[in-house]
Design an enzyme around this catalytic site. Structure first.
Site, PDB file in Angstrom:
ATOM      1  CB  SER A  32      44.839  -4.607  10.135  1.00  0.00           C
ATOM      2  OG  SER A  32      44.375  -3.483  10.446  1.00  0.00           O
ATOM      3  CG  HIS A  64      40.347  -1.264   9.247  1.00  0.00           C
ATOM      4  ND1 HIS A  64      39.821  -1.590  10.613  1.00  0.00           N
ATOM      5  CD2 HIS A  64      41.626  -1.421   9.399  1.00  0.00           C
ATOM      6  CE1 HIS A  64      40.980  -2.291  11.162  1.00  0.00           C
ATOM      7  NE2 HIS A  64      41.732  -2.035  10.622  1.00  0.00           N
ATOM      8  NE  ARG A  85      39.605  -3.106  16.324  1.00  0.00           N
ATOM      9  CZ  ARG A  85      40.003  -4.323  16.170  1.00  0.00           C
ATOM     10  NH1 ARG A  85      41.028  -4.671  15.145  1.00  0.00           N
ATOM     11  NH2 ARG A  85      39.601  -5.292  16.916  1.00  0.00           N
ATOM     12  CB  THR A  86      37.115   3.963  15.482  1.00  0.00           C
ATOM     13  OG1 THR A  86      36.158   4.284  14.624  1.00  0.00           O
ATOM     14  CG2 THR A  86      37.765   5.501  15.941  1.00  0.00           C
ATOM     15  CG  HIS A  87      42.804   1.635  14.833  1.00  0.00           C
ATOM     16  ND1 HIS A  87      42.177   1.759  13.353  1.00  0.00           N
ATOM     17  CD2 HIS A  87      42.973   0.406  14.844  1.00  0.00           C
ATOM     18  CE1 HIS A  87      42.189   0.377  13.094  1.00  0.00           C
ATOM     19  NE2 HIS A  87      42.681  -0.354  13.807  1.00  0.00           N
ATOM     20  CD  GLU A 186      54.553  -1.862  18.882  1.00  0.00           C
ATOM     21  OE1 GLU A 186      54.940  -2.549  17.955  1.00  0.00           O
ATOM     22  OE2 GLU A 186      53.510  -1.423  18.876  1.00  0.00           O
ATOM     23  CB  SER A 205      42.738  -2.426  17.848  1.00  0.00           C
ATOM     24  OG  SER A 205      43.114  -4.124  17.817  1.00  0.00           O
ATOM     25  CG  ASN A 228      54.328  -7.312  11.660  1.00  0.00           C
ATOM     26  OD1 ASN A 228      53.076  -7.106  11.731  1.00  0.00           O
ATOM     27  ND2 ASN A 228      54.996  -6.907  12.745  1.00  0.00           N
TER      28      ASN A 228
END
Ligand SMILES: O=P(O)(O)O[C@@H]1C[C@H](O)[C@@H](CO)O1
Ligand code: GUN
Length: 265
Positions: A32, A64, A85-87, A186, A205, A228
């Site tokens: 990302s 993506h 990508r696949t997360h 989080e 990832s 961030n």
């Protein structure tokens, strides 16, 4: 039953047929915020949809693209760039997450550059700061490896490649990347825990992909783009659009970094 390794070989065979490139040399996974940097890698390319290859799925996350580029670099190397990508949080299984890595290995790549967008625990790393991954903490409680497959993970993120990256941009810091399962961000308490554990960066990832790349014998470089400040480090709420905006703002620097670094690998 096709094993994940056989599926990767199948994907690599279709890739070679569709691109006319028998062997690729260096793989890159653009996370990302990194997509705008792809053009710095070269203009001589063939572009496929991920769904053109066996075992891949369509992109499911904004930023993506669902594309794969086979780029003939100016230095004559064949780059295999996953613009998607696949997360793990997409729920398609850990095999789907690492399929691009295994496909890149089956396609001949000996080196992989894993990039991502992440939260930073160090307030000095303002959004747009790239950080080299020195090591990782995998909090997903899973692995792409199955059975008595005791793979060593020391020097997982190549010291040689980190040195090369610093020779390209001496201002690059290093840090420990912590992969949370996601897709939620989080809590401040979890970010504080990650710091106590020795983490500097929090993401969703990269660690599972790195383990699969090591199993395949690839040399690995990981670069995080701090998009961030992690939750609680600042009082700002988190939003994926902010992640993508930080990537757009950092595109020139990320492009210059990859464009200068890849020819030296
Ligand atoms: O693919 P990456 O890890 O760069 O994407 C990060 C993690 C989540 O997918 C998303 C959250 O904003 O950005
Ligand atoms: N887990 C996690 N992933 C991210 N991707 C971009 N920013 C963040 C973040 O703060 N936490």
């Amino acid at each position: 039953m096709t094993t994940p390794y056989e599926l990767a070989k199948d994907a690599a065979a279709v890739l070679a047929a569709k691109t006319g490139v028998e062997k690729h040399d260096i793989a890159l996974v653009l996370g990302s915020g990194w997509l705008p940097a792809v053009d710095a890698l070269g203009e001589d390319y063939t572009e496929l949809a991920t769904t053109d290859l066996p075992g891949f799925s369509a992109a499911a996350v904004a930023g993506h693209s669902g594309k794969i580029r086979s780029i003939r670099s100016a230095s004559g190397r064949n780059l295999l760039v996953f613009l998607s990508r696949t997360h793990y949080y997409e729920g398609k299984g850990v095999e789907a997450v690492v399929h691009p890595v295994r496909t890149a290995a089956a396609a001949g790549c000996s080196t992989i550059v894993l990039t991502n967008g992440c939260g930073g625990l160090n307030p000095a790393w303002s959004p747009g700061t790239p950080v080299l991954i020195r090591d990782h903490i995998n909090l997903t409680a899973t692995s792409p490896l199955v059975g008595a497959n005791f793979v060593d993970l020391t020097d997982l993120y190549s010291a040689r490649l980190r040195g090369l990256a610093k020779s390209v941009d001496a201002s690059l810091d290093e840090g420990v990347y912590v992969q949370f399962p996601g897709p939620h961000y989080e809590t401040p308490a979890e970010v504080k825990m990650a710091g106590i554990l020795g983490g500097d960066l929090v993401g969703m990832s990269t660690t599972l992909e790195a383990i699969a790349a090591r199993e395949a014998g690839m040399e690995i470089l990981g670069i995080s783009l701090v998009t961030n400040l992690a939750a609680g480090i600042s009082d700002q709420p988190l939003d994926h659009s902010e992640v993508l905006e930080a990537g757009r703002a950092a595109a020139a620097r990320m492009g210059a970094l990859l464009g200068d670094l890849v020819p030296q690998i």
